[in-house]
Scaffold this motif. Structure first.
Motif, PDB file in Angstrom:
ATOM      1  N   GLY A  60       0.685  -1.311   0.141  1.00  0.00           N
ATOM      2  CA  GLY A  60      -0.084   0.074   0.057  1.00  0.00           C
ATOM      3  C   GLY A  60       0.784   1.357   0.108  1.00  0.00           C
ATOM      4  O   GLY A  60       0.529   2.038  -0.718  1.00  0.00           O
ATOM      5  N   VAL A  61       1.947   1.267   0.811  1.00  0.00           N
ATOM      6  CA  VAL A  61       2.836   2.489   0.754  1.00  0.00           C
ATOM      7  C   VAL A  61       3.957   2.422   0.351  1.00  0.00           C
ATOM      8  O   VAL A  61       4.730   3.519   0.336  1.00  0.00           O
ATOM      9  CB  VAL A  61       2.744   3.037   2.287  1.00  0.00           C
ATOM     10  CG1 VAL A  61       1.492   3.359   2.798  1.00  0.00           C
ATOM     11  CG2 VAL A  61       3.481   1.942   3.131  1.00  0.00           C
ATOM     12  N   GLY A  62       4.536   1.403  -0.257  1.00  0.00           N
ATOM     13  CA  GLY A  62       5.850   1.257  -0.613  1.00  0.00           C
ATOM     14  C   GLY A  62       6.877   1.006   0.641  1.00  0.00           C
ATOM     15  O   GLY A  62       6.489   0.551   1.943  1.00  0.00           O
ATOM     16  N   LYS A  63       7.828   1.501   0.622  1.00  0.00           N
ATOM     17  CA  LYS A  63       9.265   1.567   1.468  1.00  0.00           C
ATOM     18  C   LYS A  63       8.600   2.535   2.796  1.00  0.00           C
ATOM     19  O   LYS A  63       8.183   3.471   2.293  1.00  0.00           O
ATOM     20  CB  LYS A  63      10.436   1.996   0.992  1.00  0.00           C
ATOM     21  CG  LYS A  63      11.076   1.079   0.175  1.00  0.00           C
ATOM     22  CD  LYS A  63      12.659   1.412  -0.029  1.00  0.00           C
ATOM     23  CE  LYS A  63      13.301   0.441  -1.212  1.00  0.00           C
ATOM     24  NZ  LYS A  63      14.476   0.895  -1.724  1.00  0.00           N
ATOM     25  N   TYR A  64       8.902   2.347   3.757  1.00  0.00           N
ATOM     26  CA  TYR A  64       8.784   3.012   5.102  1.00  0.00           C
ATOM     27  C   TYR A  64       9.848   2.731   6.264  1.00  0.00           C
ATOM     28  O   TYR A  64      10.206   1.556   6.080  1.00  0.00           O
ATOM     29  CB  TYR A  64       7.236   2.921   5.617  1.00  0.00           C
ATOM     30  CG  TYR A  64       6.844   1.848   5.982  1.00  0.00           C
ATOM     31  CD1 TYR A  64       7.177   1.623   7.544  1.00  0.00           C
ATOM     32  CD2 TYR A  64       5.973   0.753   5.256  1.00  0.00           C
ATOM     33  CE1 TYR A  64       6.852   0.191   8.162  1.00  0.00           C
ATOM     34  CE2 TYR A  64       5.863  -0.463   5.707  1.00  0.00           C
ATOM     35  CZ  TYR A  64       6.115  -0.683   7.191  1.00  0.00           C
ATOM     36  OH  TYR A  64       5.739  -1.895   7.841  1.00  0.00           O
ATOM     37  N   ILE A  65      10.044   3.607   7.007  1.00  0.00           N
ATOM     38  CA  ILE A  65      10.771   3.505   7.929  1.00  0.00           C
ATOM     39  C   ILE A  65       9.841   3.606   9.173  1.00  0.00           C
ATOM     40  O   ILE A  65       8.945   4.301   9.447  1.00  0.00           O
ATOM     41  CB  ILE A  65      11.948   4.875   8.316  1.00  0.00           C
ATOM     42  CG1 ILE A  65      12.761   5.018   6.971  1.00  0.00           C
ATOM     43  CG2 ILE A  65      12.632   4.775   9.524  1.00  0.00           C
ATOM     44  CD1 ILE A  65      13.446   6.379   6.719  1.00  0.00           C
ATOM     45  N   ALA A  66      10.248   2.362   9.989  1.00  0.00           N
ATOM     46  CA  ALA A  66       9.236   2.333  11.284  1.00  0.00           C
ATOM     47  C   ALA A  66       9.971   2.450  12.459  1.00  0.00           C
ATOM     48  O   ALA A  66      11.279   1.999  12.774  1.00  0.00           O
ATOM     49  CB  ALA A  66       8.810   0.826  11.467  1.00  0.00           C
ATOM     50  N   TYR A  67       9.232   3.279  13.401  1.00  0.00           N
ATOM     51  CA  TYR A  67       9.459   3.477  14.842  1.00  0.00           C
ATOM     52  C   TYR A  67       8.312   3.275  15.643  1.00  0.00           C
ATOM     53  O   TYR A  67       7.534   4.281  16.011  1.00  0.00           O
ATOM     54  CB  TYR A  67       9.909   5.052  15.021  1.00  0.00           C
ATOM     55  CG  TYR A  67      11.433   5.321  14.329  1.00  0.00           C
ATOM     56  CD1 TYR A  67      12.566   4.922  15.144  1.00  0.00           C
ATOM     57  CD2 TYR A  67      11.520   6.037  13.102  1.00  0.00           C
ATOM     58  CE1 TYR A  67      13.889   5.243  14.520  1.00  0.00           C
ATOM     59  CE2 TYR A  67      12.806   6.221  12.649  1.00  0.00           C
ATOM     60  CZ  TYR A  67      13.761   5.701  13.221  1.00  0.00           C
ATOM     61  OH  TYR A  67      14.966   6.226  12.901  1.00  0.00           O
ATOM     62  N   MET A  68       7.970   2.049  16.035  1.00  0.00           N
ATOM     63  CA  MET A  68       6.738   1.670  16.287  1.00  0.00           C
ATOM     64  C   MET A  68       6.988   0.476  17.513  1.00  0.00           C
ATOM     65  O   MET A  68       7.821  -0.561  17.593  1.00  0.00           O
ATOM     66  CB  MET A  68       5.956   0.754  15.258  1.00  0.00           C
ATOM     67  CG  MET A  68       4.681   0.496  15.636  1.00  0.00           C
ATOM     68  SD  MET A  68       3.722  -0.298  14.146  1.00  0.00           S
ATOM     69  CE  MET A  68       4.616  -1.309  13.493  1.00  0.00           C
ATOM     70  N   GLY A  69       6.106   0.733  18.668  1.00  0.00           N
ATOM     71  CA  GLY A  69       6.026  -0.150  19.655  1.00  0.00           C
ATOM     72  C   GLY A  69       4.961  -0.754  19.851  1.00  0.00           C
ATOM     73  O   GLY A  69       5.010  -2.185  20.248  1.00  0.00           O
TER      74      GLY A  69
END
Length: 172
Positions: free
Chosen positions: A123-132
């Motif tokens: 859906g969004v392509g590449k992304y950088i995650a900072y998720m808990g």
């Protein structure tokens, strides 16, 4: 506005079990390296330092909180910070519409002290995650095309505040 990033139950379980395994590995390798005189196997020494480096890198990217000021969004991690000027934000979206389980980890960590690194989604392509916690996640798309997936406690309130400051919201 400051909002803490809490970890999901799965992240806590993975982090605790992996930390125990890493400590056991370091004890096992360290015992062979430092306690046995004359037996300094170079492979054990390299493994020892690689394990330490891998664990420190997971702590480097570990998300702690989000800070929203009048001109920037700051992603606070344990050791570093990511600054996103609000003027660079093009779109803010909740992550629910992209939850089709097509995420592929390109270079990152999926569970050890959060979900961090570079991922890819249909859906969004590449992304950088900072998720808990994936249940509290939202996307930020910059004018440059870079995508971030972040999460925080009370994310709907945080999204509303962020949207009011940027006026570029696609929040559902």
């Amino acid at each position: 506005m400051n909002s803490k990033i809490s970890f999901s139950k799965g992240v806590w379980i993975i982090s605790i079990l992996t930390s125990i395994g890493i400590i056991a590995c370091l004890i096992f390798l360290g015992k062979d390296i430092f306690l046995q005189k004359g037996s300094h196997d170079i492979i054990n020494i390299i493994l020892f330092f690689l394990v330490i480096l891998a664990y420190i890198s997971s702590l480097y990217f570990m998300p702690i909180s989000l800070l929203l000021t009048s001109d920037k969004l700051v992603i606070r991690c344990l050791i570093h910070r990511v600054y996103i000027p609000l003027s660079n934000i093009a779109v803010i979206e909740t992550a629910q519409k992209y939850k089709d389980f097509t995420d592929i980890r390109v270079f990152g960590i999926g569970g050890l002290w959060g979900y961090t690194g570079l991922f890819r989604n249909k859906g969004v392509g590449k992304y950088i995650a900072y998720m808990g916690n994936p249940q509290q996640a939202f996307y930020i798309r910059l004018k440059s095309g870079r995508n971030y997936l972040v999460s925080c406690d009370n994310y709907l309130i945080f999204l509303a505040k962020l949207s009011s400051l940027t006026s570029k919201s696609d929040v559902e």
